[in-house]
Write a protein that holds these residues in place. Sequence first.
Motif, PDB file in Angstrom:
ATOM      1  N   THR A  24       0.814  -1.212   0.000  1.00 28.97           N
ATOM      2  CA  THR A  24       0.000   0.000   0.000  1.00 28.97           C
ATOM      3  C   THR A  24       0.849   1.265   0.000  1.00 28.97           C
ATOM      4  O   THR A  24       0.559   2.221  -0.722  1.00 28.97           O
ATOM      5  N   VAL A  40      -7.490   0.546  -1.991  1.00 26.91           N
ATOM      6  CA  VAL A  40      -6.691  -0.273  -1.073  1.00 26.91           C
ATOM      7  C   VAL A  40      -7.494  -1.502  -0.661  1.00 26.91           C
ATOM      8  O   VAL A  40      -8.650  -1.378  -0.243  1.00 26.91           O
ATOM      9  N   ALA A  44      -2.444  -2.184  -3.089  1.00 27.01           N
ATOM     10  CA  ALA A  44      -3.231  -1.053  -3.570  1.00 27.01           C
ATOM     11  C   ALA A  44      -3.058  -0.880  -5.067  1.00 27.01           C
ATOM     12  O   ALA A  44      -2.059  -1.301  -5.652  1.00 27.01           O
TER      13      ALA A  44
END
Length: 143
Positions: A77, A127, A132
């Motif tokens: 992420t 996400v 992500a």
Amino acid sequence: MFRWLRTMAALAISAALLVLPQVMDVELLFDGADYYTFYSQSVSSQAHIVVVSANDAQAVRRSLQSVTGESALYRRTQDAFAQVQRYGGELIFSQTTGDVTDYYYYAPRLQGGVLLEGERINLHVAVRGEGACIGSPLIFGGY
């Protein structure tokens, strides 16, 4: 003799104009992703969608005409959010649906955008878990 030279020069210029776009270095919007998705012909979910590995992304991006957007998939992420910082994205709003949280930004360093809930958006991060996806102007298709 001059007619032949003019014809050959015209052919050489025509060939160069056909080849030049293919060899020009087209930058990807996002650095270091695992996969890239390119959208062409429309700035909506009706776009033609091409998904490629990072190794093929630069060449495929150069070969596409009428590119209207790009997204990149990251395993971590924080790598996607580093791209938001790179472009100076300002968070407009976020929403969570199921196990995906979407963040919608406006980044002055990026071109264009779309209106979403009355706001101009040109950077979108989705996400899920540890990974992500980031896209501009939006992520189309599934994540």
